[in-house]
Design a protein around this motif. Structure first.
Motif, PDB file in Angstrom:
ATOM      1  N   HIS A   1       0.860  -1.179   0.000  1.00 16.67           N
ATOM      2  CA  HIS A   1       0.000   0.000   0.000  1.00 16.67           C
ATOM      3  C   HIS A   1       0.900   1.233   0.000  1.00 16.67           C
ATOM      4  CE1 HIS A   1      -3.803   2.049   1.891  1.00 16.67           C
ATOM      5  NE2 HIS A   1      -3.463   2.575   0.733  1.00 16.67           N
ATOM      6  N   ILE A   2       0.710   2.104  -0.995  1.00 21.10           N
ATOM      7  CA  ILE A   2       1.565   3.277  -1.168  1.00 21.10           C
ATOM      8  C   ILE A   2       0.694   4.528  -1.192  1.00 21.10           C
ATOM      9  CG2 ILE A   2       3.219   4.439  -2.706  1.00 21.10           C
ATOM     10  CD1 ILE A   2       3.812   1.560  -3.826  1.00 21.10           C
ATOM     11  N   GLN A   3       1.105   5.534  -0.426  1.00 19.87           N
ATOM     12  CA  GLN A   3       0.429   6.824  -0.428  1.00 19.87           C
ATOM     13  C   GLN A   3       1.466   7.935  -0.570  1.00 19.87           C
ATOM     14  OE1 GLN A   3      -1.671   6.886   3.336  1.00 19.87           O
ATOM     15  NE2 GLN A   3      -3.504   5.951   2.435  1.00 19.87           N
ATOM     16  N   VAL A   4       1.070   9.030  -1.203  1.00 18.02           N
ATOM     17  CA  VAL A   4       1.856  10.264  -1.197  1.00 18.02           C
ATOM     18  C   VAL A   4       1.001  11.323  -0.518  1.00 18.02           C
ATOM     19  CG1 VAL A   4       2.954  12.069  -2.570  1.00 18.02           C
ATOM     20  CG2 VAL A   4       3.161   9.677  -3.268  1.00 18.02           C
TER      21      VAL A   4
ATOM     22  N   ARG B   1       3.459   0.504   3.178  1.00 18.51           N
ATOM     23  CA  ARG B   1       3.227  -0.624   4.081  1.00 18.51           C
ATOM     24  C   ARG B   1       3.022  -1.873   3.239  1.00 18.51           C
ATOM     25  NH1 ARG B   1      -1.346  -3.298   6.322  1.00 18.51           N
ATOM     26  NH2 ARG B   1      -1.001  -4.034   8.463  1.00 18.51           N
ATOM     27  N   ALA B   2       3.566  -2.999   3.692  1.00 19.73           N
ATOM     28  CA  ALA B   2       3.421  -4.270   2.979  1.00 19.73           C
ATOM     29  C   ALA B   2       2.883  -5.329   3.941  1.00 19.73           C
ATOM     30  CB  ALA B   2       4.752  -4.726   2.397  1.00 19.73           C
ATOM     31  N   ALA B   3       2.026  -6.205   3.423  1.00 18.07           N
ATOM     32  CA  ALA B   3       1.412  -7.222   4.279  1.00 18.07           C
ATOM     33  C   ALA B   3       1.112  -8.487   3.490  1.00 18.07           C
ATOM     34  CB  ALA B   3       0.127  -6.687   4.909  1.00 18.07           C
ATOM     35  N   LEU B   4       1.172  -9.612   4.180  1.00 17.25           N
ATOM     36  CA  LEU B   4       0.726 -10.882   3.623  1.00 17.25           C
ATOM     37  C   LEU B   4      -0.804 -10.911   3.666  1.00 17.25           C
ATOM     38  CD1 LEU B   4       1.355 -13.825   2.688  1.00 17.25           C
ATOM     39  CD2 LEU B   4       1.376 -14.454   5.115  1.00 17.25           C
ATOM     40  N   ASP B   5      -1.418 -11.187   2.524  1.00 19.46           N
ATOM     41  CA  ASP B   5      -2.876 -11.183   2.423  1.00 19.46           C
ATOM     42  C   ASP B   5      -3.406 -12.592   2.704  1.00 19.46           C
ATOM     43  OD1 ASP B   5      -5.523 -10.861   1.872  1.00 19.46           O
ATOM     44  OD2 ASP B   5      -5.258 -10.008  -0.131  1.00 19.46           O
ATOM     45  N   ILE B   6      -3.868 -12.809   3.931  1.00 20.62           N
ATOM     46  CA  ILE B   6      -4.342 -14.150   4.285  1.00 20.62           C
ATOM     47  C   ILE B   6      -5.698 -14.450   3.661  1.00 20.62           C
ATOM     48  CG2 ILE B   6      -2.977 -14.279   6.391  1.00 20.62           C
ATOM     49  CD1 ILE B   6      -5.397 -13.584   8.002  1.00 20.62           C
ATOM     50  N   GLU B   7      -6.395 -13.417   3.177  1.00 25.33           N
ATOM     51  CA  GLU B   7      -7.672 -13.660   2.488  1.00 25.33           C
ATOM     52  C   GLU B   7      -7.469 -14.400   1.170  1.00 25.33           C
ATOM     53  OE1 GLU B   7     -10.729 -13.109   3.417  1.00 25.33           O
ATOM     54  OE2 GLU B   7     -10.249 -12.162   5.332  1.00 25.33           O
TER      55      GLU B   7
ATOM     56  N   GLU C   1       5.298  -2.100   9.448  1.00 31.38           N
ATOM     57  CA  GLU C   1       4.633  -0.903   9.953  1.00 31.38           C
ATOM     58  C   GLU C   1       4.510   0.083   8.786  1.00 31.38           C
ATOM     59  OE1 GLU C   1       3.480  -0.663  12.989  1.00 31.38           O
ATOM     60  OE2 GLU C   1       4.375  -2.535  13.706  1.00 31.38           O
ATOM     61  N   TRP C   2       3.651   1.091   8.951  1.00 31.27           N
ATOM     62  CA  TRP C   2       3.671   2.196   7.999  1.00 31.27           C
ATOM     63  C   TRP C   2       5.001   2.935   8.152  1.00 31.27           C
ATOM     64  CZ3 TRP C   2       0.886   3.338   3.917  1.00 31.27           C
ATOM     65  CH2 TRP C   2      -0.438   2.868   3.811  1.00 31.27           C
ATOM     66  N   THR C   3       5.713   3.136   7.056  1.00 31.12           N
ATOM     67  CA  THR C   3       6.950   3.912   7.116  1.00 31.12           C
ATOM     68  C   THR C   3       6.812   5.133   6.206  1.00 31.12           C
ATOM     69  OG1 THR C   3       7.986   2.650   5.300  1.00 31.12           O
ATOM     70  CG2 THR C   3       8.322   1.843   7.549  1.00 31.12           C
ATOM     71  N   LYS C   4       7.539   6.200   6.555  1.00 32.80           N
ATOM     72  CA  LYS C   4       7.457   7.459   5.826  1.00 32.80           C
ATOM     73  C   LYS C   4       8.836   7.788   5.242  1.00 32.80           C
ATOM     74  CE  LYS C   4       4.017   9.211   9.102  1.00 32.80           C
ATOM     75  NZ  LYS C   4       3.663  10.315  10.036  1.00 32.80           N
ATOM     76  N   TRP C   5       8.822   8.208   3.978  1.00 28.75           N
ATOM     77  CA  TRP C   5      10.044   8.534   3.273  1.00 28.75           C
ATOM     78  C   TRP C   5       9.861   9.850   2.530  1.00 28.75           C
ATOM     79  CZ3 TRP C   5      13.947   4.777   3.731  1.00 28.75           C
ATOM     80  CH2 TRP C   5      13.535   3.567   4.305  1.00 28.75           C
ATOM     81  N   PRO C   6      10.888  10.706   2.510  1.00 24.92           N
ATOM     82  CA  PRO C   6      10.735  11.993   1.821  1.00 24.92           C
ATOM     83  C   PRO C   6      10.581  11.830   0.317  1.00 24.92           C
ATOM     84  CG  PRO C   6      13.021  11.664   2.487  1.00 24.92           C
ATOM     85  CD  PRO C   6      12.232  10.548   3.113  1.00 24.92           C
ATOM     86  N   LEU C   7       9.690  12.621  -0.260  1.00 27.12           N
ATOM     87  CA  LEU C   7       9.567  12.668  -1.717  1.00 27.12           C
ATOM     88  C   LEU C   7      10.572  13.685  -2.221  1.00 27.12           C
ATOM     89  CD1 LEU C   7       7.879  11.687  -4.185  1.00 27.12           C
ATOM     90  CD2 LEU C   7       6.489  13.748  -3.886  1.00 27.12           C
ATOM     91  N   THR C   8      11.602  13.211  -2.904  1.00 25.45           N
ATOM     92  CA  THR C   8      12.680  14.075  -3.367  1.00 25.45           C
ATOM     93  C   THR C   8      12.864  13.890  -4.863  1.00 25.45           C
ATOM     94  OG1 THR C   8      14.277  12.336  -2.851  1.00 25.45           O
ATOM     95  CG2 THR C   8      13.916  14.029  -1.151  1.00 25.45           C
ATOM     96  N   PRO C   9      13.464  14.873  -5.603  1.00 23.86           N
ATOM     97  CA  PRO C   9      14.023  16.118  -5.053  1.00 23.86           C
ATOM     98  C   PRO C   9      12.929  17.144  -4.790  1.00 23.86           C
ATOM     99  CG  PRO C   9      14.314  16.028  -7.409  1.00 23.86           C
ATOM    100  CD  PRO C   9      13.698  14.717  -7.013  1.00 23.86           C
TER     101      PRO C   9
END
Length: 200
Positions: free
Chosen positions: A84-87, A165-171, A192-200
């Protein structure tokens, strides 16, 4: 409750508790086994860059599957992962709208006839094959040149982050396996959800 029904109710309760003891013991043993292993998912790196006016992302996710999941994989059970990716603007409220909200799905499976592991991006069954499980799992965690959004969608006065965030989909497990997957901690694997800077 009358005096005559108390012994029957107590006997029923005792029977239920005794029936639950083996399951509780199995869950405790499963939790101890996972605590002593190196199983777990981690987003180890995220790199973004601007290419012809569009932000693209490379990422590496380290999938360290539990022994229970690896045993299932080697016995022909496909494992499905969702990334799952969000900006989002840096510091935005959790209920605020994301500029990007994207879900990527991947599958790893063992092909007994060819003795190869197949890694696919869903939907679709085509993909790349690998001789060893370790090579396939490493490839499963590689995301390369994923297009996120155009540069002109960003406010030049704000900073932005990539949340992932990445997860194993047991469904997506075979139906007979799902009840066990809901019960055993070894199947509930995610980062866990992790946050990374959008660069440049």
């Amino acid at each position: 409750m009358t005096p005559s029904t108390r012994p029957a109710r107590f006997g029923l309760l005792l029977s239920v508790l005794l029936a639950m003891l083996p399951m509780a013991a199995l869950l405790a043993a499963d939790a101890r086994a996972n605590a002593g292993s190196e199983a777990g998912f981690t987003v180890s790196s995220v790199i973004t860059r601007l290419v012809n006016g569009t932000y693209v992302m490379d990422a590496q996710i380290d999938y360290r599957f539990s022994e229970r999941a690896l045993e299932a994989l080697d016995n022909g059970v496909p494992l499905t992962l969702e990334v799952h990716i969000q900006v989002r603007p840096k510091g935005a409220w959790i209920w605020g709208e994301s500029l990007v909200d994207q879900r990527l799905r991947y599958r790893i499976r063992y092909k007994p006839l060819s003795e190869r592991y197949l890694v696919s991006r869903l939907p679709g069954e085509s993909g790349r094959t690998y001789v060893t499980r370790d090579a396939a799992v490493a490839a499963l965690g590689e995301i390369q040149e994923l297009q996120l959004l155009d540069h002109d969608r960003l406010d030049p006065d704000r900073r932005y982050e990539v949340h992932i965030r990445a997860a194993l989909d047991i469904e997506e497990l075979p139906l007979p396996l799902r009840p066990m997957a809901y019960l055993y901690p070894a199947w509930k694997q995610s980062t866990e959800w992790t946050k990374w800077p959008l660069t440049p």
